[in-house]
Design a protein around this motif. Sequence first.
Motif, PDB file in Angstrom:
ATOM      1  N   ASN A  57       0.828  -1.222   0.000  1.00  0.00           N
ATOM      2  CA  ASN A  57       0.000   0.000   0.000  1.00  0.00           C
ATOM      3  C   ASN A  57       0.861   1.270   0.000  1.00  0.00           C
ATOM      4  O   ASN A  57       0.405   2.341   0.369  1.00  0.00           O
ATOM      5  CB  ASN A  57      -0.993  -0.008   1.170  1.00  0.00           C
ATOM      6  N   MET A  59       3.202   2.378   1.807  1.00  0.00           N
ATOM      7  CA  MET A  59       3.739   3.047   2.988  1.00  0.00           C
ATOM      8  C   MET A  59       5.259   3.029   2.870  1.00  0.00           C
ATOM      9  O   MET A  59       5.954   3.810   3.507  1.00  0.00           O
ATOM     10  CB  MET A  59       3.243   2.366   4.261  1.00  0.00           C
ATOM     11  N   ILE A  80      -2.633   7.687  -1.830  1.00  0.00           N
ATOM     12  CA  ILE A  80      -3.844   7.951  -1.049  1.00  0.00           C
ATOM     13  C   ILE A  80      -5.017   7.148  -1.611  1.00  0.00           C
ATOM     14  O   ILE A  80      -5.747   6.477  -0.884  1.00  0.00           O
ATOM     15  CB  ILE A  80      -4.176   9.470  -1.072  1.00  0.00           C
ATOM     16  N   ARG A  83      -4.415   3.356  -0.955  1.00  0.00           N
ATOM     17  CA  ARG A  83      -4.620   2.904   0.427  1.00  0.00           C
ATOM     18  C   ARG A  83      -6.093   2.801   0.773  1.00  0.00           C
ATOM     19  O   ARG A  83      -6.493   1.961   1.570  1.00  0.00           O
ATOM     20  CB  ARG A  83      -3.930   3.863   1.393  1.00  0.00           C
ATOM     21  N   ARG A  84      -6.917   3.666   0.180  1.00  0.00           N
ATOM     22  CA  ARG A  84      -8.356   3.610   0.458  1.00  0.00           C
ATOM     23  C   ARG A  84      -9.000   2.387  -0.173  1.00  0.00           C
ATOM     24  O   ARG A  84     -10.124   2.027   0.160  1.00  0.00           O
ATOM     25  CB  ARG A  84      -9.034   4.899  -0.034  1.00  0.00           C
ATOM     26  N   ILE A  90      -3.631  -3.865  12.045  1.00  0.00           N
ATOM     27  CA  ILE A  90      -2.359  -4.045  12.746  1.00  0.00           C
ATOM     28  C   ILE A  90      -2.591  -4.587  14.147  1.00  0.00           C
ATOM     29  O   ILE A  90      -3.704  -4.544  14.677  1.00  0.00           O
ATOM     30  CB  ILE A  90      -1.568  -2.719  12.829  1.00  0.00           C
ATOM     31  N   GLY A  94      -4.829   0.521  16.414  1.00  0.00           N
ATOM     32  CA  GLY A  94      -4.740   1.833  15.767  1.00  0.00           C
ATOM     33  C   GLY A  94      -6.089   2.508  15.621  1.00  0.00           C
ATOM     34  O   GLY A  94      -6.302   3.300  14.706  1.00  0.00           O
ATOM     35  N   VAL A 108     -12.936   5.209   6.310  1.00  0.00           N
ATOM     36  CA  VAL A 108     -12.603   5.261   4.881  1.00  0.00           C
ATOM     37  C   VAL A 108     -13.806   5.705   4.037  1.00  0.00           C
ATOM     38  O   VAL A 108     -13.661   6.556   3.164  1.00  0.00           O
ATOM     39  CB  VAL A 108     -11.991   3.943   4.387  1.00  0.00           C
ATOM     40  N   LEU A 111     -13.811   9.337   4.172  1.00  0.00           N
ATOM     41  CA  LEU A 111     -12.772   9.929   3.325  1.00  0.00           C
ATOM     42  C   LEU A 111     -13.204   9.892   1.862  1.00  0.00           C
ATOM     43  O   LEU A 111     -12.873  10.781   1.078  1.00  0.00           O
ATOM     44  CB  LEU A 111     -11.445   9.168   3.482  1.00  0.00           C
TER      45      LEU A 111
ATOM     46  N   PRO B 111       0.770   3.500  16.541  1.00  0.00           N
ATOM     47  CA  PRO B 111      -0.245   2.718  15.827  1.00  0.00           C
ATOM     48  C   PRO B 111      -1.392   3.577  15.289  1.00  0.00           C
ATOM     49  O   PRO B 111      -1.905   3.317  14.203  1.00  0.00           O
ATOM     50  CB  PRO B 111      -0.779   1.743  16.882  1.00  0.00           C
ATOM     51  N   VAL B 112      -1.775   4.609  16.040  1.00  0.00           N
ATOM     52  CA  VAL B 112      -2.851   5.495  15.572  1.00  0.00           C
ATOM     53  C   VAL B 112      -2.405   6.218  14.301  1.00  0.00           C
ATOM     54  O   VAL B 112      -3.134   6.288  13.316  1.00  0.00           O
ATOM     55  CB  VAL B 112      -3.241   6.505  16.667  1.00  0.00           C
ATOM     56  N   GLU B 114      -0.025   5.237  12.248  1.00  0.00           N
ATOM     57  CA  GLU B 114       0.151   4.238  11.186  1.00  0.00           C
ATOM     58  C   GLU B 114      -1.196   3.900  10.543  1.00  0.00           C
ATOM     59  O   GLU B 114      -1.315   3.838   9.318  1.00  0.00           O
ATOM     60  CB  GLU B 114       0.805   2.977  11.770  1.00  0.00           C
ATOM     61  N   ALA B 115      -2.213   3.694  11.402  1.00  0.00           N
ATOM     62  CA  ALA B 115      -3.531   3.353  10.873  1.00  0.00           C
ATOM     63  C   ALA B 115      -4.085   4.510  10.036  1.00  0.00           C
ATOM     64  O   ALA B 115      -4.639   4.294   8.964  1.00  0.00           O
ATOM     65  CB  ALA B 115      -4.488   3.016  12.012  1.00  0.00           C
ATOM     66  N   ALA B 116      -3.908   5.731  10.519  1.00  0.00           N
ATOM     67  CA  ALA B 116      -4.422   6.891   9.787  1.00  0.00           C
ATOM     68  C   ALA B 116      -3.799   6.969   8.396  1.00  0.00           C
ATOM     69  O   ALA B 116      -4.486   7.227   7.404  1.00  0.00           O
ATOM     70  CB  ALA B 116      -4.140   8.170  10.575  1.00  0.00           C
ATOM     71  N   ILE B 117      -2.499   6.712   8.316  1.00  0.00           N
ATOM     72  CA  ILE B 117      -1.819   6.729   7.016  1.00  0.00           C
ATOM     73  C   ILE B 117      -2.332   5.581   6.156  1.00  0.00           C
ATOM     74  O   ILE B 117      -2.685   5.762   4.992  1.00  0.00           O
ATOM     75  CB  ILE B 117      -0.291   6.611   7.196  1.00  0.00           C
ATOM     76  N   ALA B 118      -2.414   4.382   6.760  1.00  0.00           N
ATOM     77  CA  ALA B 118      -2.787   3.197   5.992  1.00  0.00           C
ATOM     78  C   ALA B 118      -4.224   3.260   5.484  1.00  0.00           C
ATOM     79  O   ALA B 118      -4.561   2.647   4.481  1.00  0.00           O
ATOM     80  CB  ALA B 118      -2.593   1.941   6.836  1.00  0.00           C
ATOM     81  N   MET B 119      -5.095   4.011   6.192  1.00  0.00           N
ATOM     82  CA  MET B 119      -6.481   4.138   5.745  1.00  0.00           C
ATOM     83  C   MET B 119      -6.599   5.118   4.573  1.00  0.00           C
ATOM     84  O   MET B 119      -7.682   5.304   4.021  1.00  0.00           O
ATOM     85  CB  MET B 119      -7.376   4.640   6.880  1.00  0.00           C
ATOM     86  N   GLY B 120      -5.516   5.803   4.239  1.00  0.00           N
ATOM     87  CA  GLY B 120      -5.552   6.719   3.107  1.00  0.00           C
ATOM     88  C   GLY B 120      -5.894   8.149   3.471  1.00  0.00           C
ATOM     89  O   GLY B 120      -6.462   8.886   2.670  1.00  0.00           O
ATOM     90  N   MET B 121      -5.559   8.557   4.700  1.00  0.00           N
ATOM     91  CA  MET B 121      -5.722   9.979   5.035  1.00  0.00           C
ATOM     92  C   MET B 121      -4.572  10.766   4.411  1.00  0.00           C
ATOM     93  O   MET B 121      -3.429  10.319   4.432  1.00  0.00           O
ATOM     94  CB  MET B 121      -5.680  10.174   6.556  1.00  0.00           C
TER      95      MET B 121
END
Lengths: 257, 209
Positions: A57, A59, A80, A83-84, A90, A94, A108, A111, B111-112, B114-121
Amino acid sequence: MDAKGNNLPYLSFREVSYSVAGRSILDRLSFDLERGETLVLLGQSGSGKTTALRLINRMLDPTGGDVYLDGEPVRALDPIVLRRRIGYVIQDFGLLPHWTVAENVALVPRLLRWPAERQRQRVGELLQQVGLDPATFGSRRPRQLSGGQMQRVAVARALAAEPALLLFDEPFGALDPLTRREMQQQFLDLRSRYHLASVFVTHDLLEALALGTRIAVLHAGVLETIVTPQEFFSVKTPVARAFLDTLPKTTTQGACQ
Amino acid sequence: MDPTVIRTLLGDVLQLTGEHIILVGVSCSVAILIGVSAGILGTRHATVRRLSVTAASVLQTIPSLALFGFLLPIPYIGGIGRHTAMVALVLYSLLPILRNTIVGITSVSPPVREAAIAMGMTDPQILRLVELPLAAPTILAGIRIALVTNIGTAVIAAVIGGGGLGELIFRGVASVNTLEILAGAIPAAGLALLADAGMSLLERKIAPV
């Protein structure tokens, strides 16, 4: 064949390498994955399995080779947008601590600017599916949940925008054995229901055998072997053998049948 | 005591309290604007962080009276009067706001983030939806320190013609008039206590989790 009418696998790693400051983390990793399949990346800490996941994705971006998703190299896609389209779970959940469970699950879709009513419906549907009553849990905050409940919310969040690919980074590692077992069962249900492709990182061989349609053993950034769970018991490579030796003998026999 | 003296003094107290509030209010608002913006930039660029924190720390170590003195000869921003006092108060309030903004944002759990990035923010979304709400209590605590300190420091602004309650105190000291000193000191202390209580209330109200 996929929707675009080509024969490319859904997810494909072609000679993918990643190194940082001259140190190789991942060395020419290749594999293919179709929808409905789960590739388990099995390895010790530092074997490069989380890195491999993050290359999907974007990262992280590979320093060599290419990752293809649905026929397109991911490096050509906007991270972006990419990833959506991909669910991500994880170990430490998170969840956003200042948002309710419902808001977390709707992240999501929000978003992506889904209409509010569709978001609300989707949240209810998903909480139901992961075994949490929406009326009871929707308005709670993450800190009011147990570890197992938080991870259910995280799984619901990952599924919210109907991704075709899910990435799991040791998602059930922090859970007690019984909850872990339940979550694994739920994972299998979700996979068959949505015909999902998934990449699942773990260092737990039993989990790998239970969930994987194929298991890739990584060691020091190199793919040692990639086999089905059935084939795993006859693999001769050293790290795979070492993982097998961690199983109690009775378990090994039981799983062989 | 002569009632006209009392009446004049009361009038002075009211007017100077007003000046004091304006002095503190304007300088604090500007300091929040600069401090929070620089703090956010600082969490994005290590160089900005280093430079801004160093500059603000150095400013903070200069004794307040000396800082007013330093500003006097500087063209445009210096000179005798209210604007010089404002500039000094802004500079003086920056550090706690800047530092707490950086600390608040960088202490969002990995982790918060990381999750925010991974969700596509996107980065602005992470800032607006995740970092700022979670950092808000810490940032407010910084503003509270800046505000309360500022009320005290603004008293000294009177020496360079900044106005405010310091004028009464300095006048009282010069003429050995205890009543005048107290007429300046008590409202200044009251303002500080009031500001502290108000900020504490605000902190409790937005403390989300």
